[in-house]
Scaffold this motif. Structure first.
Motif, PDB file in Angstrom:
ATOM      1  N   CYS A 201       0.805  -1.221   0.000  1.00 60.11           N
ATOM      2  CA  CYS A 201       0.000   0.000   0.000  1.00 60.11           C
ATOM      3  C   CYS A 201       0.842   1.276   0.000  1.00 60.11           C
ATOM      4  O   CYS A 201       0.289   2.377  -0.084  1.00 60.11           O
ATOM      5  N   GLU A 202       2.153   1.127   0.056  1.00 61.64           N
ATOM      6  CA  GLU A 202       3.015   2.308   0.080  1.00 61.64           C
ATOM      7  C   GLU A 202       2.896   3.133  -1.201  1.00 61.64           C
ATOM      8  O   GLU A 202       2.915   4.367  -1.174  1.00 61.64           O
ATOM      9  N   ASP A 203       2.783   2.454  -2.324  1.00 59.23           N
ATOM     10  CA  ASP A 203       2.714   3.144  -3.613  1.00 59.23           C
ATOM     11  C   ASP A 203       1.370   2.935  -4.305  1.00 59.23           C
ATOM     12  O   ASP A 203       1.274   2.981  -5.530  1.00 59.23           O
ATOM     13  N   VAL A 204       0.325   2.701  -3.508  1.00 61.47           N
ATOM     14  CA  VAL A 204      -0.977   2.428  -4.090  1.00 61.47           C
ATOM     15  C   VAL A 204      -1.506   3.674  -4.800  1.00 61.47           C
ATOM     16  O   VAL A 204      -1.268   4.812  -4.378  1.00 61.47           O
ATOM     17  N   SER A 205      -2.217   3.467  -5.882  1.00 59.58           N
ATOM     18  CA  SER A 205      -2.786   4.563  -6.651  1.00 59.58           C
ATOM     19  C   SER A 205      -3.765   5.379  -5.809  1.00 59.58           C
ATOM     20  O   SER A 205      -4.480   4.827  -4.960  1.00 59.58           O
ATOM     21  N   ALA A 206      -3.823   6.667  -6.055  1.00 60.30           N
ATOM     22  CA  ALA A 206      -4.769   7.529  -5.341  1.00 60.30           C
ATOM     23  C   ALA A 206      -6.208   7.207  -5.702  1.00 60.30           C
ATOM     24  O   ALA A 206      -7.137   7.603  -4.999  1.00 60.30           O
ATOM     25  N   ASN A 207      -6.407   6.480  -6.790  1.00 62.00           N
ATOM     26  CA  ASN A 207      -7.756   6.102  -7.218  1.00 62.00           C
ATOM     27  C   ASN A 207      -8.136   4.703  -6.756  1.00 62.00           C
ATOM     28  O   ASN A 207      -8.972   4.038  -7.376  1.00 62.00           O
ATOM     29  N   THR A 208      -7.527   4.265  -5.681  1.00 59.27           N
ATOM     30  CA  THR A 208      -7.802   2.942  -5.104  1.00 59.27           C
ATOM     31  C   THR A 208      -8.618   3.096  -3.832  1.00 59.27           C
ATOM     32  O   THR A 208      -8.366   3.992  -3.030  1.00 59.27           O
ATOM     33  N   PHE A 209      -9.579   2.209  -3.641  1.00 55.50           N
ATOM     34  CA  PHE A 209     -10.300   2.156  -2.372  1.00 55.50           C
ATOM     35  C   PHE A 209      -9.766   0.969  -1.583  1.00 55.50           C
ATOM     36  O   PHE A 209      -9.710  -0.158  -2.088  1.00 55.50           O
ATOM     37  N   ILE A 210      -9.364   1.224  -0.327  1.00 58.47           N
ATOM     38  CA  ILE A 210      -8.838   0.177   0.557  1.00 58.47           C
ATOM     39  C   ILE A 210      -9.888  -0.151   1.605  1.00 58.47           C
ATOM     40  O   ILE A 210     -10.387   0.736   2.300  1.00 58.47           O
ATOM     41  N   GLN A 220      -6.221  -1.829  13.935  1.00 55.21           N
ATOM     42  CA  GLN A 220      -5.731  -0.551  14.447  1.00 55.21           C
ATOM     43  C   GLN A 220      -4.380  -0.219  13.830  1.00 55.21           C
ATOM     44  O   GLN A 220      -4.108   0.940  13.473  1.00 55.21           O
ATOM     45  N   GLU A 221      -3.530  -1.221  13.700  1.00 58.86           N
ATOM     46  CA  GLU A 221      -2.211  -0.989  13.113  1.00 58.86           C
ATOM     47  C   GLU A 221      -2.338  -0.546  11.661  1.00 58.86           C
ATOM     48  O   GLU A 221      -1.625   0.362  11.214  1.00 58.86           O
ATOM     49  N   PHE A 222      -3.227  -1.188  10.917  1.00 56.61           N
ATOM     50  CA  PHE A 222      -3.424  -0.790   9.525  1.00 56.61           C
ATOM     51  C   PHE A 222      -3.940   0.640   9.434  1.00 56.61           C
ATOM     52  O   PHE A 222      -3.497   1.433   8.609  1.00 56.61           O
ATOM     53  N   LYS A 223      -4.885   0.958  10.296  1.00 52.76           N
ATOM     54  CA  LYS A 223      -5.468   2.291  10.271  1.00 52.76           C
ATOM     55  C   LYS A 223      -4.403   3.356  10.534  1.00 52.76           C
ATOM     56  O   LYS A 223      -4.410   4.427   9.928  1.00 52.76           O
ATOM     57  N   HIS A 231     -11.131   9.186   3.139  1.00 46.61           N
ATOM     58  CA  HIS A 231     -12.391   9.002   2.429  1.00 46.61           C
ATOM     59  C   HIS A 231     -12.281   7.960   1.315  1.00 46.61           C
ATOM     60  O   HIS A 231     -13.252   7.681   0.618  1.00 46.61           O
ATOM     61  N   LYS A 232     -11.095   7.361   1.167  1.00 48.69           N
ATOM     62  CA  LYS A 232     -10.915   6.260   0.228  1.00 48.69           C
ATOM     63  C   LYS A 232     -10.465   4.999   0.950  1.00 48.69           C
ATOM     64  O   LYS A 232      -9.838   4.122   0.372  1.00 48.69           O
ATOM     65  N   MET A 233     -10.773   4.936   2.234  1.00 48.53           N
ATOM     66  CA  MET A 233     -10.354   3.786   3.039  1.00 48.53           C
ATOM     67  C   MET A 233     -11.384   3.540   4.132  1.00 48.53           C
ATOM     68  O   MET A 233     -11.903   4.475   4.729  1.00 48.53           O
ATOM     69  N   ARG A 234     -11.676   2.281   4.366  1.00 48.06           N
ATOM     70  CA  ARG A 234     -12.596   1.900   5.443  1.00 48.06           C
ATOM     71  C   ARG A 234     -12.016   0.692   6.151  1.00 48.06           C
ATOM     72  O   ARG A 234     -11.845  -0.380   5.549  1.00 48.06           O
ATOM     73  N   ILE A 235     -11.686   0.856   7.422  1.00 49.04           N
ATOM     74  CA  ILE A 235     -11.089  -0.208   8.226  1.00 49.04           C
ATOM     75  C   ILE A 235     -11.965  -0.429   9.454  1.00 49.04           C
ATOM     76  O   ILE A 235     -12.305   0.524  10.160  1.00 49.04           O
ATOM     77  N   ALA A 236     -12.336  -1.670   9.725  1.00 52.05           N
ATOM     78  CA  ALA A 236     -13.212  -1.967  10.853  1.00 52.05           C
ATOM     79  C   ALA A 236     -12.707  -3.183  11.623  1.00 52.05           C
ATOM     80  O   ALA A 236     -12.088  -4.087  11.052  1.00 52.05           O
ATOM     81  N   SER A 237     -12.970  -3.194  12.916  1.00 53.40           N
ATOM     82  CA  SER A 237     -12.674  -4.349  13.766  1.00 53.40           C
ATOM     83  C   SER A 237     -13.938  -5.177  13.919  1.00 53.40           C
ATOM     84  O   SER A 237     -14.946  -4.682  14.404  1.00 53.40           O
ATOM     85  N   TYR A 238     -13.887  -6.438  13.509  1.00 60.72           N
ATOM     86  CA  TYR A 238     -15.039  -7.321  13.637  1.00 60.72           C
ATOM     87  C   TYR A 238     -14.982  -8.166  14.901  1.00 60.72           C
ATOM     88  O   TYR A 238     -15.980  -8.749  15.298  1.00 60.72           O
ATOM     89  N   TRP A 239     -13.793  -8.240  15.508  1.00 59.02           N
ATOM     90  CA  TRP A 239     -13.677  -8.998  16.748  1.00 59.02           C
ATOM     91  C   TRP A 239     -12.387  -8.565  17.447  1.00 59.02           C
ATOM     92  O   TRP A 239     -11.546  -7.883  16.861  1.00 59.02           O
ATOM     93  N   ARG A 240     -12.289  -8.960  18.724  1.00 59.14           N
ATOM     94  CA  ARG A 240     -11.122  -8.601  19.518  1.00 59.14           C
ATOM     95  C   ARG A 240     -10.735  -9.790  20.395  1.00 59.14           C
ATOM     96  O   ARG A 240     -11.593 -10.417  21.019  1.00 59.14           O
ATOM     97  N   LYS A 241      -9.473 -10.110  20.400  1.00 54.98           N
ATOM     98  CA  LYS A 241      -8.993 -11.251  21.186  1.00 54.98           C
ATOM     99  C   LYS A 241      -9.374 -11.088  22.648  1.00 54.98           C
ATOM    100  O   LYS A 241      -9.162 -10.041  23.239  1.00 54.98           O
ATOM    101  N   GLY A 242      -9.965 -12.154  23.212  1.00 52.44           N
ATOM    102  CA  GLY A 242     -10.340 -12.140  24.619  1.00 52.44           C
ATOM    103  C   GLY A 242     -11.717 -11.593  24.904  1.00 52.44           C
ATOM    104  O   GLY A 242     -12.164 -11.608  26.051  1.00 52.44           O
ATOM    105  N   GLU A 243     -12.425 -11.117  23.867  1.00 54.27           N
ATOM    106  CA  GLU A 243     -13.769 -10.577  24.070  1.00 54.27           C
ATOM    107  C   GLU A 243     -14.763 -11.340  23.212  1.00 54.27           C
ATOM    108  O   GLU A 243     -14.508 -11.604  22.033  1.00 54.27           O
TER     109      GLU A 243
END
Length: 252
Positions: A201-210, A220-223, A231-243
């Protein structure tokens, strides 16, 4: 429906105009019954729910989530978030794919569900509409993210470039066919998974949705480390270790 915004981006003399739009819904609890149970290898079980309450169900976003409300073996009422995999208004059915794992009340309930099993479906509360006119998409996730990825793959056209990064070697077997040009990278090692994505993702095109979803700490690390317009990226946590029950959006 919230107002949309559009942004024109210029990448190597190519201008792409896109819109992100969100919709909020009234949360309606719907009593449903399992109509069909399908085992998808060793990794998923697909439950198709039916009921008159589904006649006006709405899910327009590929990564929408609903709460599945059920009773565990101790007769405790539990709520877990899942992606609507498919909806048929005519048949009044809703399909949800449950990822199977050794621990977890929801996975255990889904694995033991039978035709006639009762549940309640609530939501979705919100949809984020992500345009299909991006020329390139990066999808990142583990087993919990695959239903949403598959739902999006079904809508993409033949000129779209898609790169999918999966944490789990067998997950690629469950990917849907797509008209898009799809390249898949599978990893069993979490560190290699993370390092390869950050590098790609270091050189990903500006016209890319991640888009990414999975375990809280990793997402969290990715975010924090992915240098891409929010506004071209959506990162979500679906679960958490220990919960047992956890779902958190990192950007909306």
């Amino acid at each position: 429906m919230r107002p949309s915004f559009s942004t024109a981006t210029n990448d190597k003399a190519s201008t792409i105009t896109f819109n992100l739009q969100s919709s909020l819904y009234e949360i309606t609890p719907r009593e449903v019954t399992v109509k069909s149970v399908q085992t998808l290898g060793n990794d998923y079980v697909r439950l198709i729910f039916c009921g008159e309450s589904l006649h006006d169900f709405v899910s327009l976003g590929f990564d929408d989530h609903v709460k599945v409300i059920f009773s565990n073996v101790n007769n405790e009422t539990l709520r877990r978030n899942y992606t609507p995999r498919a909806y048929d208004q005519k048949e009044e059915t809703l399909t949800i794919d449950f990822a199977l794992h050794p621990h977890g009340d929801a996975a255990n309930w889904a694995e033991n569900a039978a035709v006639g099993t009762k549940a309640i479906i609530a939501g979705p509360r919100m949809t984020l509409h992500i345009d299909d006119n991006f020329p390139c998409y990066y999808f990142i996730g583990d087993a919990t993210a695959l239903p949403a990825i598959n739902r999006k793959l079904e809508t993409l056209g033949e000129n779209t470039i898609v790169k999918i990064y999966l944490l789990g070697e067998r997950l690629a077997e469950h990917l849907m066919t797509s008209l898009a040009l799809v390249e898949v990278f599978s990893f069993s090692d979490e560190r290699m998974f993370k390092d390869n994505i950050i590098s790609a993702c270091e050189d990903v095109s500006a016209n890319t949705f991640i888009w990414g979803a999975g375990e809280y700490t990793l997402m969290q690390e990715f975010k924090q480390q992915l240098n891409h317009p929010k506004h071209k990226m959506r990162i979500a946590s679906y679960w958490r270790k220990g919960e047992e029950s956890f779902h958190q959006e990192h950007n909306k």
